[in-house]
Design an enzyme around this catalytic site. Structure first.
Site, PDB file in Angstrom:
ATOM      1  N   GLU A 294      33.072  40.093 100.298  1.00 31.66           N
ATOM      2  CA  GLU A 294      32.466  41.319  99.768  1.00 31.66           C
ATOM      3  C   GLU A 294      31.170  41.651 100.511  1.00 31.66           C
ATOM      4  OE1 GLU A 294      32.755  40.148  95.655  1.00 31.66           O
ATOM      5  OE2 GLU A 294      34.927  40.315  95.852  1.00 31.66           O
TER       6      GLU A 294
ATOM      7  N   ASN B  57      32.297  32.040  91.042  1.00 30.44           N
ATOM      8  CA  ASN B  57      31.494  33.122  91.620  1.00 30.44           C
ATOM      9  C   ASN B  57      31.454  34.251  90.595  1.00 30.44           C
ATOM     10  OD1 ASN B  57      30.334  35.153  93.070  1.00 30.44           O
ATOM     11  ND2 ASN B  57      31.933  35.271  94.646  1.00 30.44           N
ATOM     12  N   TRP B  58      30.321  34.362  89.933  1.00 31.94           N
ATOM     13  CA  TRP B  58      30.209  35.344  88.835  1.00 31.94           C
ATOM     14  C   TRP B  58      29.974  36.763  89.342  1.00 31.94           C
ATOM     15  CZ3 TRP B  58      26.556  32.210  84.992  1.00 31.94           C
ATOM     16  CH2 TRP B  58      27.266  31.084  84.542  1.00 31.94           C
TER      17      TRP B  58
ATOM     18  N   HIS C 178      30.657  35.666 102.045  1.00 33.99           N
ATOM     19  CA  HIS C 178      31.725  36.115 101.149  1.00 33.99           C
ATOM     20  C   HIS C 178      32.292  37.440 101.656  1.00 33.99           C
ATOM     21  CE1 HIS C 178      33.867  37.596  97.663  1.00 33.99           C
ATOM     22  NE2 HIS C 178      33.967  36.333  97.300  1.00 33.99           N
TER      23      HIS C 178
ATOM     24  N   GLY D 270      40.809  39.392  93.634  1.00 32.79           N
ATOM     25  CA  GLY D 270      40.774  40.362  92.541  1.00 32.79           C
ATOM     26  C   GLY D 270      42.028  41.210  92.438  1.00 32.79           C
TER      27      GLY D 270
ATOM     28  N   GLU E 138      39.386  32.476 101.639  1.00 35.47           N
ATOM     29  CA  GLU E 138      39.677  33.508 100.648  1.00 35.47           C
ATOM     30  C   GLU E 138      40.320  34.708 101.352  1.00 35.47           C
ATOM     31  OE1 GLU E 138      36.968  33.234  96.987  1.00 35.47           O
ATOM     32  OE2 GLU E 138      35.762  34.162  98.542  1.00 35.47           O
TER      33      GLU E 138
ATOM     34  N   SER F 125      42.309  35.142  93.284  1.00 32.38           N
ATOM     35  CA  SER F 125      43.174  35.194  92.099  1.00 32.38           C
ATOM     36  C   SER F 125      43.631  33.818  91.623  1.00 32.38           C
ATOM     37  CB  SER F 125      44.381  36.109  92.352  1.00 32.38           C
ATOM     38  OG  SER F 125      43.944  37.436  92.602  1.00 32.38           O
TER      39      SER F 125
ATOM     40  N   GLY G 234      36.792  33.773  90.996  1.00 29.46           N
ATOM     41  CA  GLY G 234      36.041  34.950  90.572  1.00 29.46           C
ATOM     42  C   GLY G 234      36.320  35.235  89.106  1.00 29.46           C
ATOM     43  N   GLY G 235      37.251  36.145  88.848  1.00 29.40           N
ATOM     44  CA  GLY G 235      37.525  36.612  87.487  1.00 29.40           C
ATOM     45  C   GLY G 235      37.693  35.505  86.448  1.00 29.40           C
TER      46      GLY G 235
HETATM   47  P1  13P Z   1      39.103  36.465  92.068  1.00 33.50           P
HETATM   48  O1  13P Z   1      39.314  35.042  91.590  1.00 33.50           O
HETATM   49  O2  13P Z   1      38.642  37.392  91.004  1.00 33.50           O
HETATM   50  O3  13P Z   1      40.274  36.958  92.862  1.00 33.50           O
HETATM   51  O4  13P Z   1      37.865  36.405  93.115  1.00 33.50           O
HETATM   52  C1  13P Z   1      37.898  35.490  94.140  1.00 33.50           C
HETATM   53  C2  13P Z   1      36.575  35.462  94.813  1.00 33.50           C
HETATM   54  O5  13P Z   1      36.188  36.396  95.475  1.00 33.50           O
HETATM   55  C3  13P Z   1      35.733  34.273  94.609  1.00 33.50           C
HETATM   56  O6  13P Z   1      34.660  34.256  95.497  1.00 33.50           O
END
Ligand code: 13P
Length: 257
Positions: free
Chosen positions: A98, A10-11, A96, A174, A168, A214, A235-236
């Site tokens: 967010e 997930n960019w 998601h 993050g 998640e 993470s 994510g990261g």
């Molecule tokens: P991180 O891997 O940066 O914690 O993000 C997870 C995420 O939200 C993937 O959708």
């Protein structure tokens, strides 16, 4: 049932057109060298879908980070499921955290998004996860089940075969803090048994349930070793081809004859 793992990158709102295409082609090239049963998917920002699709050269699945709950019309700024499919997407994220927590999206809208996507032939990767406050109050399981049921309202037994889940926990996204393999396994098992109760054993057995929050090369193998963890939503660590592909390697399962 032996499930093929799925690793999603997930960019989020990162990269530009050039770096997005370069990352997709680096990941696609490295993915060719992975042995074992694992699908790799990337979720670029919407404006880069087509250039990423081209750069992926058919070696990666490409997905939307979000989809409209409406089929078409006067919905400024929204992107329909048909448009995602038109840009080469095979799947989309729905729900998601967010968007749930940052933008207030909840059950009925998310279910409508899931149904729209499925109707247009996309797969859905439905995301669920509790906040730290929920976990500390002992209601993690109830919150996650409510999100699961809400996001799949009206999705038929036929269509559920095109749905995967991502657990998640919001407190792990993050933050560098990951759910331990046991915490992840427990919640994944809860999700799978709810799918069995609401659909059937076959649908539950073939559904892929990804962990996200993470995930890095250093913790991927332990998470992927859990019986009900079928991959990761990253994510990261998905913004670097090397780390993303290393996670995918850790998730690859033996190929079925
Ligand atoms: P991180 O891997 O940066 O914690 O993000 C997870 C995420 O939200 C993937 O959708």
């Amino acid at each position: 049932m032996d499930r093929r793992s799925l690793i999603g990158g997930n960019w989020k709102m990162h990269l530009d057109a050039e770096s997005a295409a370069a990352l997709a082609s680096d990941v696609a090239a490295a993915a060719a060298g992975i042995t074992g049963a694992v699908d790799l998917a990337v979720f670029p920002p919407h404006p880069y879908l087509q250039c990423v699709f081209k750069a992926a050269g058919g070696h990666l699945l490409v997905g939307g980070q979000d989809v409209s709950d409406q089929p078409e019309g006067a919905f400024t700024g929204q992107v329909s499921a048909a448009m995602l499919a038109d840009c080469g997407c095979q799947l989309t994220l729905v729900g998601h955290s967010e968007r749930r927590h940052g933008l207030g999206e909840t059950g009925p809208v998310l279910a409508q998004k899931s149904r729209q996507a499925l109707r247009c032939g996309l797969r859905v990767l439905l995301c669920v996860g509790e906040t730290l406050e929920d976990r500390e109050a002992g209601r993690a399981r109830d919150v996650v089940l409510e999100q699961l049921r809400g996001g799949l309202e009206g999705v038929s037994t036929e269509a559920i075969s095109r749905v995967d889940l991502a657990y998640e926990p919001v407190w792990a996204i993050g933050t560098g803090r990951t759910a331990g393999p046991q915490e992840a396994q427990e919640m994944h098992a809860v999700l799978r048994s709810d799918i069995e109760a609401r659909y059937d054993a076959r649908s539950a057995a073939r559904m892929r349930i990804l962990y996200g929050g993470s995930v890095k090369p250093s913790n991927a193998a332990d998470l992927m070793a859990c019986e009900d963890v079928d991959g990761a939503l990253v994510g990261g660590a998905s913004l670097q081809a090397d780390s993303f592909v290393e996670i995918a390697r850790a998730a690859a399962r033996p190929e079925q004859p």
